[in-house]
Scaffold this motif. Structure first.
Motif, PDB file in Angstrom:
ATOM      1  N   TYR A  34      -8.474  36.903  21.575  1.00  0.00           N
ATOM      2  CA  TYR A  34      -9.735  37.180  20.896  1.00  0.00           C
ATOM      3  C   TYR A  34     -10.411  35.878  20.496  1.00  0.00           C
ATOM      4  O   TYR A  34     -11.628  35.721  20.631  1.00  0.00           O
ATOM      5  N   GLU A  38     -13.291  36.460  22.648  1.00  0.00           N
ATOM      6  CA  GLU A  38     -13.879  37.533  21.839  1.00  0.00           C
ATOM      7  C   GLU A  38     -13.704  38.879  22.528  1.00  0.00           C
ATOM      8  O   GLU A  38     -14.623  39.687  22.629  1.00  0.00           O
ATOM      9  N   LEU A  39     -12.504  39.085  23.036  1.00  0.00           N
ATOM     10  CA  LEU A  39     -12.206  40.322  23.748  1.00  0.00           C
ATOM     11  C   LEU A  39     -10.919  40.900  23.165  1.00  0.00           C
ATOM     12  O   LEU A  39      -9.944  40.176  22.986  1.00  0.00           O
ATOM     13  N   ILE A  40     -10.956  42.202  22.856  1.00  0.00           N
ATOM     14  CA  ILE A  40      -9.714  42.853  22.447  1.00  0.00           C
ATOM     15  C   ILE A  40      -8.966  43.208  23.708  1.00  0.00           C
ATOM     16  O   ILE A  40      -9.393  44.069  24.463  1.00  0.00           O
ATOM     17  N   PRO A 107     -21.559  43.038  29.714  1.00  0.00           N
ATOM     18  CA  PRO A 107     -21.546  43.554  28.350  1.00  0.00           C
ATOM     19  C   PRO A 107     -20.118  43.824  27.878  1.00  0.00           C
ATOM     20  O   PRO A 107     -19.256  44.159  28.692  1.00  0.00           O
ATOM     21  N   LYS A 108     -19.911  43.656  26.577  1.00  0.00           N
ATOM     22  CA  LYS A 108     -18.565  43.773  26.038  1.00  0.00           C
ATOM     23  C   LYS A 108     -17.977  45.156  26.225  1.00  0.00           C
ATOM     24  O   LYS A 108     -16.785  45.307  26.462  1.00  0.00           O
ATOM     25  N   LEU A 109     -18.833  46.159  26.123  1.00  0.00           N
ATOM     26  CA  LEU A 109     -18.377  47.534  26.261  1.00  0.00           C
ATOM     27  C   LEU A 109     -17.642  47.724  27.580  1.00  0.00           C
ATOM     28  O   LEU A 109     -16.591  48.352  27.649  1.00  0.00           O
ATOM     29  N   LEU A 112     -14.207  46.077  27.624  1.00  0.00           N
ATOM     30  CA  LEU A 112     -13.290  46.869  26.799  1.00  0.00           C
ATOM     31  C   LEU A 112     -12.782  48.065  27.586  1.00  0.00           C
ATOM     32  O   LEU A 112     -11.606  48.429  27.521  1.00  0.00           O
ATOM     33  N   ILE A 263      -8.822  37.415  12.545  1.00  0.00           N
ATOM     34  CA  ILE A 263      -8.614  37.351  13.988  1.00  0.00           C
ATOM     35  C   ILE A 263      -9.029  35.978  14.509  1.00  0.00           C
ATOM     36  O   ILE A 263     -10.009  35.391  14.048  1.00  0.00           O
TER      37      ILE A 263
END
Lengths: 328, 432
Positions: A34, A38-40, A107-109, A112, A263
């Protein structure tokens, strides 16, 4: 009531510490990825699980060859840990290369969603490989360290009950501490660690300063996944029985630990992991007592998630994190 | 190929003949060959073909209504497999409504919700508790189970209860953004399931892991709804309402606000969109569809227990939305239908077939690889492949495109007449 809580306290502390160490190292993987992307990385829990299975498989092969009895247990364990962590590290790198790198600017979505997909895929792959080889996807490994050691806590304070510890507890704790210290040293004191911190801070600027961003990100995934896989082995050694679905919930709790510690903050994640482990064991042991049997031990998972939600709402930067300001 | 397609597209009569022929053929094949699952699926596929024709919406809806209300049940009713076909069709309807609900939250408002099945559970338990003797354990007044006539009221109660929980979840969650939101909703979904699983003490409300058995069937004018073929019509009516509502919402003020929030929260806020209200509306509306269908599900299964509401279910609904196309209503309907049919029909049929083969000794497939167990693998693969190669889904969302000259109003016509010309591809930017 308080007396009852105190009775169980030594055992709760020991169990909580073992679980907390596992959470702490898994949390490191989340927090490193992260911090840098910046990624879970939802799949991290599954990498942990894969590690547990790979480790157990190696142990089972060893015992089939009769090596376990002829070698000291600790050497076997170190060997298994090294092999497993290299394999899971490569797995993590592969996942990053195939599933995350093409989407780095998406995009982050979407990223994820791929992460969730990877996590489901891994669960099922491990399930059917195990089921194919073994006939059943629940696996029980050979016992390496199963000496029970009694701790006479009652001699310290009379309200305490005696606790008992499996000898693997010390191994788990020891290895966990070694891994955490090594990682901390690596990130803070070495050149590659500095590159990692630079990429986490500002990817573009780091690239301008001749840091090979892709390499650093791959390395981060390798280290995080290697640690996660090694923790899987420790988990299997400590708890014996594993199934392909242990990773998801455990990963979620480890993520909670990472969020709790702030985090992106490596020491925070270690602290958060230990804290969550202790709290969970405490809750499991004492919820029925405190609530007079109204709330069963099954609510311990609710407890962990409630912590996550409360932290995210009231202190989203965590205990040791820095407040970030969103820029337009 | 392209030439050929465009000739068909230009010629409405040809289209009418083709679609009519297709429907007649599939109808007859289902009518005559009762056991054929393929015929059943092909008849369902006529709706997809219909979607691609260039008729006006009214004609499309009329034909679709004819197929759904008359042809499909009638053709299927001629054999023993009738109830199992209708069961599949009913479940497809239920999942379509849920996927449309999730589509509002994920596709339109851009809020990734991984605990969506919780609202379904709330709807199911709302009816389940009061339509069994379970409610006697804690309700101070009234006599339970309520009669099946209350089912119709409970559709609305379930809807409201789920919407309420949607708002309750939404209020704390709104301080959290993007990927954190996904985790929190995931946690919420698990919490709800664990609570339902353990709420048999101190007061026995949900009967814990045992579940609620023998839920009262719905009753209308003295007629008990017991069979899937009857629930099919209930689901069809609710689904129509849901689709109508979604269609209207999409182009309404709130729908445009959702999309604005999805594209860029800060920009939306600075244009005067009330962020909290908009997001809460998305949660509430999405949850309410799910709650309604939860009530129907409880009545249909006559049994509710926590194992129906696991994380896998939430992810399944998410797969439907991603597969079909985030934000696209026809896409999500297609995605939901495909995934449900894959789950219920294709995988089971394939498993039976393979079992048959290995029984006959043709090939030997180990039990571990049986397709019915591969759901996670398939869903995982769908999620990854679509995210990597086709993030807009099978039927991408479209935005109405207006012709410039219609809008600038030079010819003296009032700009109100500026019609929606042709739907063009929309570029989805989902920044979180």
């Amino acid at each position: 009531m308080i007396e009852q809580v105190l009775h169980t306290l030594p055992q709760v502390l020991i169990d909580g510490l073992a679980l907390g160490a596992v959470y702490a190292i898994v949390a490191l993987g989340y927090t490193m990825v992260y911090g840098i992307l910046e990624l879970i990385n939802f799949a991290h829990g599954e990498i942990f699980m894969t590690g547990a299975f790979v480790g157990t498989a190696i142990l089972l092969t060893f015992s089939g060859l009769g090596w376990i009895t002829s070698m000291p247990a600790i050497i076997t364990l170190v060997l298994v840990l090294i092999v497993t962590s290299v394999l899971t590290g490569l797995l993590g790198m592969g996942i990053e290369r195939v599933a995350y790198r093409p989407l780095r600017n998406a995009p982050k979505l979407i990223t994820l969603i791929t992460a969730i997909g990877i996590s489901f895929l891994l669960q099922d792959l491990v399930r059917f490989i195990t089921e194919l080889k073994n006939g059943n996807y629940i696996l029980t490994g050979p016992n390496l360290f199963n000496k029970q050691i009694g701790i006479e806590a009652s001699s310290i304070l009379s309200v305490f009950n005696d606790a008992s510890v499996k000898s693997s507890f010390f191994i788990v704790l020891g290895v966990a501490i070694v891994m955490m210290i090594t990682l901390d040293f690596f990130v803070n004191r070495t050149k590659w660690g500095m590159a990692m911190r630079a990429v986490a801070q500002d990817r573009e600027t780091a690239a301008l300063m001749t840091v090979n961003v892709n390499k650093v990100i791959a390395l981060t995934f390798f280290i995080g996944s290697a640690l996660g896989g090694a923790t899987g082995v420790l988990f299997a050694v400590q708890y014996g029985t594993i199934d392909p679905y242990i990773g998801f919930i455990l990963g979620l709790k480890a993520f909670t630990a990472a969020v709790l510690g702030g985090i992106g903050n490596i020491r925070g994640a270690m602290f958060g992991g230990i804290l969550i482990g202790l709290l969970e064991m405490f809750a499991a042991a004492n919820l029925p007592i405190v609530s007079h049997g109204v709330l069963g031990a099954e609510y311990k998972d609710v407890f962990a998630f409630a912590i996550l939600i409360i932290v995210l709402i009231f202190k989203p930067e965590g205990l040791f994190g820095k407040v970030t300001v969103e820029k337009v | 190929m392209k030439n050929w397609l465009s000739t068909i597209q230009a010629n409405k009569r040809l289209q009418a003949i083709m679609i009519g022929l297709y429907i007649v053929v599939t109808f007859l094949s289902l009518y005559l060959a009762q056991k054929s699952v393929i015929a059943f699926l092909l008849l369902l596929a006529s709706l997809l073909l219909l979607y691609f024709t260039t008729f006006s919406n009214r004609i499309k809806w009329l034909v679709a209504g004819l197929v759904m209300v008359v042809l499909l049940p009638f053709a299927a009713s001629q054999g023993e497999a009738y109830q199992s076909y209708m069961e599949v069709a009913t479940l497809v309807g239920i999942y379509i409504a849920m996927a449309l609900g999730l589509n509002i939250v994920v596709g339109m408002a851009g809020l990734l919700d991984l605990g969506f099945v919780a609202f379904f559970a709330i709807g199911a338990y709302t009816y389940g508790i009061f339509a069994t003797s379970q409610a006697n354990n804690f309700m101070p007044f009234g006599h339970y189970p309520l009669s099946g006539g209350s089912f119709w009221v409970f559709i609305f109660i379930g809807c409201l209860a789920a919407a309420l929980f949607g708002i309750l979840l939404g209020i704390p969650v709104l301080r959290v953004k993007g990927d954190y939101l996904a985790i929190v909703t995931l946690g919420f979904g698990e919490i709800i399931r664990i609570i339902f699983n353990n709420l048999d003490k101190p007061v026995n409300i949900t009967n814990g892991a045992m579940g609620l058995a023998s839920v009262q069937p719905p009753k209308l004018f003295g007629l008990d709804f017991m069979y899937p073929s009857q629930f099919y019509y209930i689901v069809l009516v609710i689904l129509l309402v849901v689709i109508f509502a979604v269609r209207r919402l999409e182009y309404s003020k709130i729908g445009r606000a959702w999309k604005a929030v999805r594209e860029n929260e800060i920009a939306a806020q600075s244009m005067g969109i009330h962020l909290v209200r908009t997001k809460l509306m998305a949660f509430a509306v999405g949850a309410s569809f799910s709650g309604m269908m939860g009530v129907v599900f409880a009545a249909k299964q006559t049994f509710v227990d926590p194992t129906s509401f696991t994380l896998l279910e939430s992810i399944t609904i998410l797969v439907m939305v991603i597969l079909g196309g985030m934000g696209s209503v026809p896409g999500v309907i297609l995605g939901a239908a495909l995934v449900t049919i894959l789950n219920l029909q294709v995988l089971t049929e394939l498993t039976n077939w393979l079992n048959q083969l290995s029984l006959n000794g043709v090939i030997s497939i180990p039990d571990a690889l049986s397709p019915a167990k591969m759901q996670r693998f398939i869903f995982g693969a769908i999620l990854i492949l679509f995210a990597l190669y086709r993030p807009q889904g099978l039927l991408p969302a479209k935005n109405p495109v207006f012709k410039k000259e219609d809008l600038t109003d030079t010819s003296g016509h009032p700009p109100m007449n500026a019609g929606v010309q042709k739907e063009g591809a929309q570029h989805v930017h989902l920044d979180s």
